[in-house]
Write a protein that holds these residues in place. Structure first.
Motif, PDB file in Angstrom:
ATOM      1  N   ALA A   1       0.829  -1.198   0.000  1.00  0.00           N
ATOM      2  CA  ALA A   1       0.000   0.000   0.000  1.00  0.00           C
ATOM      3  C   ALA A   1       0.866   1.251   0.000  1.00  0.00           C
ATOM      4  O   ALA A   1       0.579   2.216  -0.712  1.00  0.00           O
ATOM      5  CB  ALA A   1      -0.932   0.000   1.220  1.00  0.00           C
ATOM      6  N   THR A   2       1.938   1.242   0.754  1.00  0.00           N
ATOM      7  CA  THR A   2       2.848   2.384   0.797  1.00  0.00           C
ATOM      8  C   THR A   2       3.551   2.581  -0.547  1.00  0.00           C
ATOM      9  O   THR A   2       3.642   3.704  -1.047  1.00  0.00           O
ATOM     10  CB  THR A   2       3.887   2.193   1.910  1.00  0.00           C
ATOM     11  N   LEU A   3       4.029   1.496  -1.121  1.00  0.00           N
ATOM     12  CA  LEU A   3       4.690   1.597  -2.418  1.00  0.00           C
ATOM     13  C   LEU A   3       3.726   2.095  -3.497  1.00  0.00           C
ATOM     14  O   LEU A   3       4.095   2.908  -4.347  1.00  0.00           O
ATOM     15  CB  LEU A   3       5.279   0.240  -2.812  1.00  0.00           C
ATOM     16  N   TRP A   4       2.501   1.603  -3.464  1.00  0.00           N
ATOM     17  CA  TRP A   4       1.482   2.023  -4.427  1.00  0.00           C
ATOM     18  C   TRP A   4       1.187   3.512  -4.261  1.00  0.00           C
ATOM     19  O   TRP A   4       1.062   4.242  -5.240  1.00  0.00           O
ATOM     20  CB  TRP A   4       0.238   1.180  -4.235  1.00  0.00           C
ATOM     21  N   ALA A   5       1.076   3.988  -3.033  1.00  0.00           N
ATOM     22  CA  ALA A   5       0.784   5.395  -2.779  1.00  0.00           C
ATOM     23  C   ALA A   5       1.925   6.295  -3.242  1.00  0.00           C
ATOM     24  O   ALA A   5       1.693   7.347  -3.845  1.00  0.00           O
ATOM     25  CB  ALA A   5       0.503   5.617  -1.297  1.00  0.00           C
ATOM     26  N   VAL A   6       3.163   5.894  -2.999  1.00  0.00           N
ATOM     27  CA  VAL A   6       4.307   6.695  -3.438  1.00  0.00           C
ATOM     28  C   VAL A   6       4.371   6.732  -4.961  1.00  0.00           C
ATOM     29  O   VAL A   6       4.623   7.778  -5.566  1.00  0.00           O
ATOM     30  CB  VAL A   6       5.616   6.152  -2.830  1.00  0.00           C
ATOM     31  N   TYR A   7       4.112   5.615  -5.611  1.00  0.00           N
ATOM     32  CA  TYR A   7       4.100   5.563  -7.069  1.00  0.00           C
ATOM     33  C   TYR A   7       2.984   6.440  -7.640  1.00  0.00           C
ATOM     34  O   TYR A   7       3.215   7.196  -8.586  1.00  0.00           O
ATOM     35  CB  TYR A   7       3.935   4.121  -7.549  1.00  0.00           C
ATOM     36  N   ALA A   8       1.798   6.355  -7.073  1.00  0.00           N
ATOM     37  CA  ALA A   8       0.682   7.168  -7.546  1.00  0.00           C
ATOM     38  C   ALA A   8       0.960   8.652  -7.343  1.00  0.00           C
ATOM     39  O   ALA A   8       0.613   9.479  -8.191  1.00  0.00           O
ATOM     40  CB  ALA A   8      -0.602   6.770  -6.823  1.00  0.00           C
ATOM     41  N   LEU A   9       1.600   8.989  -6.252  1.00  0.00           N
ATOM     42  CA  LEU A   9       1.949  10.384  -5.991  1.00  0.00           C
ATOM     43  C   LEU A   9       2.968  10.891  -7.011  1.00  0.00           C
ATOM     44  O   LEU A   9       2.842  12.010  -7.509  1.00  0.00           O
ATOM     45  CB  LEU A   9       2.498  10.537  -4.577  1.00  0.00           C
ATOM     46  N   SER A  10       3.939  10.074  -7.360  1.00  0.00           N
ATOM     47  CA  SER A  10       4.918  10.505  -8.363  1.00  0.00           C
ATOM     48  C   SER A  10       4.264  10.673  -9.725  1.00  0.00           C
ATOM     49  O   SER A  10       4.595  11.605 -10.462  1.00  0.00           O
ATOM     50  CB  SER A  10       6.082   9.519  -8.436  1.00  0.00           C
ATOM     51  N   GLN A  11       3.324   9.803 -10.067  1.00  0.00           N
ATOM     52  CA  GLN A  11       2.599   9.943 -11.325  1.00  0.00           C
ATOM     53  C   GLN A  11       1.741  11.202 -11.328  1.00  0.00           C
ATOM     54  O   GLN A  11       1.622  11.889 -12.337  1.00  0.00           O
ATOM     55  CB  GLN A  11       1.725   8.712 -11.581  1.00  0.00           C
ATOM     56  N   TYR A  12       1.138  11.507 -10.192  1.00  0.00           N
ATOM     57  CA  TYR A  12       0.306  12.701 -10.076  1.00  0.00           C
ATOM     58  C   TYR A  12       1.128  13.966 -10.283  1.00  0.00           C
ATOM     59  O   TYR A  12       0.720  14.862 -11.021  1.00  0.00           O
ATOM     60  CB  TYR A  12      -0.375  12.722  -8.705  1.00  0.00           C
ATOM     61  N   THR A  13       2.295  14.029  -9.662  1.00  0.00           N
ATOM     62  CA  THR A  13       3.126  15.228  -9.815  1.00  0.00           C
ATOM     63  C   THR A  13       3.645  15.353 -11.247  1.00  0.00           C
ATOM     64  O   THR A  13       3.745  16.458 -11.778  1.00  0.00           O
ATOM     65  CB  THR A  13       4.301  15.236  -8.819  1.00  0.00           C
ATOM     66  N   THR A  14       3.952  14.224 -11.881  1.00  0.00           N
ATOM     67  CA  THR A  14       4.373  14.262 -13.275  1.00  0.00           C
ATOM     68  C   THR A  14       3.248  14.767 -14.166  1.00  0.00           C
ATOM     69  O   THR A  14       3.470  15.587 -15.062  1.00  0.00           O
ATOM     70  CB  THR A  14       4.831  12.862 -13.733  1.00  0.00           C
ATOM     71  N   ASP A  15       2.033  14.291 -13.925  1.00  0.00           N
ATOM     72  CA  ASP A  15       0.882  14.748 -14.697  1.00  0.00           C
ATOM     73  C   ASP A  15       0.636  16.241 -14.505  1.00  0.00           C
ATOM     74  O   ASP A  15       0.278  16.949 -15.452  1.00  0.00           O
ATOM     75  CB  ASP A  15      -0.378  13.971 -14.319  1.00  0.00           C
ATOM     76  N   GLN A  16       0.840  16.738 -13.294  1.00  0.00           N
ATOM     77  CA  GLN A  16       0.660  18.163 -13.029  1.00  0.00           C
ATOM     78  C   GLN A  16       1.708  18.987 -13.780  1.00  0.00           C
ATOM     79  O   GLN A  16       1.392  20.045 -14.328  1.00  0.00           O
ATOM     80  CB  GLN A  16       0.758  18.448 -11.523  1.00  0.00           C
ATOM     81  N   LYS A  17       2.939  18.520 -13.822  1.00  0.00           N
ATOM     82  CA  LYS A  17       4.000  19.230 -14.544  1.00  0.00           C
ATOM     83  C   LYS A  17       3.718  19.253 -16.044  1.00  0.00           C
ATOM     84  O   LYS A  17       3.927  20.262 -16.705  1.00  0.00           O
ATOM     85  CB  LYS A  17       5.350  18.574 -14.278  1.00  0.00           C
ATOM     86  N   ILE A  18       3.241  18.147 -16.585  1.00  0.00           N
ATOM     87  CA  ILE A  18       2.911  18.087 -18.008  1.00  0.00           C
ATOM     88  C   ILE A  18       1.758  19.027 -18.331  1.00  0.00           C
ATOM     89  O   ILE A  18       1.782  19.737 -19.335  1.00  0.00           O
ATOM     90  CB  ILE A  18       2.590  16.639 -18.426  1.00  0.00           C
ATOM     91  N   ALA A  19       0.754  19.060 -17.472  1.00  0.00           N
ATOM     92  CA  ALA A  19      -0.393  19.945 -17.690  1.00  0.00           C
ATOM     93  C   ALA A  19       0.034  21.410 -17.668  1.00  0.00           C
ATOM     94  O   ALA A  19      -0.435  22.222 -18.488  1.00  0.00           O
ATOM     95  CB  ALA A  19      -1.465  19.692 -16.636  1.00  0.00           C
ATOM     96  N   ARG A  20       0.934  21.766 -16.748  1.00  0.00           N
ATOM     97  CA  ARG A  20       1.430  23.158 -16.693  1.00  0.00           C
ATOM     98  C   ARG A  20       2.240  23.505 -17.939  1.00  0.00           C
ATOM     99  O   ARG A  20       2.150  24.604 -18.472  1.00  0.00           O
ATOM    100  CB  ARG A  20       2.268  23.380 -15.444  1.00  0.00           C
ATOM    101  N   ALA A  21       3.027  22.551 -18.427  1.00  0.00           N
ATOM    102  CA  ALA A  21       3.842  22.780 -19.623  1.00  0.00           C
ATOM    103  C   ALA A  21       2.965  22.931 -20.862  1.00  0.00           C
ATOM    104  O   ALA A  21       3.277  23.732 -21.751  1.00  0.00           O
ATOM    105  CB  ALA A  21       4.840  21.658 -19.810  1.00  0.00           C
ATOM    106  N   MET A  22       1.882  22.189 -20.931  1.00  0.00           N
ATOM    107  CA  MET A  22       0.983  22.268 -22.078  1.00  0.00           C
ATOM    108  C   MET A  22       0.194  23.572 -22.106  1.00  0.00           C
ATOM    109  O   MET A  22      -0.215  24.018 -23.166  1.00  0.00           O
ATOM    110  CB  MET A  22       0.018  21.082 -22.081  1.00  0.00           C
ATOM    111  N   GLN A  23      -0.014  24.178 -20.954  1.00  0.00           N
ATOM    112  CA  GLN A  23      -0.761  25.433 -20.888  1.00  0.00           C
ATOM    113  C   GLN A  23       0.077  26.607 -21.377  1.00  0.00           C
ATOM    114  O   GLN A  23      -0.454  27.626 -21.771  1.00  0.00           O
ATOM    115  CB  GLN A  23      -1.243  25.702 -19.468  1.00  0.00           C
ATOM    116  N   ARG A  24       1.383  26.472 -21.355  1.00  0.00           N
ATOM    117  CA  ARG A  24       2.269  27.556 -21.781  1.00  0.00           C
ATOM    118  C   ARG A  24       2.321  27.701 -23.262  1.00  0.00           C
ATOM    119  O   ARG A  24       2.020  27.117 -24.109  1.00  0.00           O
ATOM    120  CB  ARG A  24       3.675  27.364 -21.251  1.00  0.00           C
TER     121      ARG A  24
END
Length: 62
Positions: free
Chosen positions: A39-62
């Motif tokens: 559960a901990t490993l899954w949560a850390v992985y999901a969190l890293s994917q979430y932050t990556t998705d947020q960075k991509i979304a910010r880059a696409m808005q520029r």
């Protein structure tokens, strides 16, 4: 801060990133003693994917 939450209360991480169903599944997994580590490993992985998705979304808005 979310990384600390992911290590201590993995299920809560999913609620903070907007995935409540995954949070409930993670909570059920975390209830078992053997499920805490996956559960901990899954949560850390999901969190890293979430932050990556947020960075991509910010880059696409520029």
């Amino acid at each position: 801060m979310r990384l600390l939450i992911a290590l201590i209360l993995p299920w809560l991480t999913f609620f903070t990133i907007g995935r409540p169903i995954a949070g409930l599944v993670c909570l059920l997994l975390q209830i078992t003693v053997l499920g805490w580590l996956p559960a901990t490993l899954w949560a850390v992985y999901a969190l890293s994917q979430y932050t990556t998705d947020q960075k991509i979304a910010r880059a696409m808005q520029r």
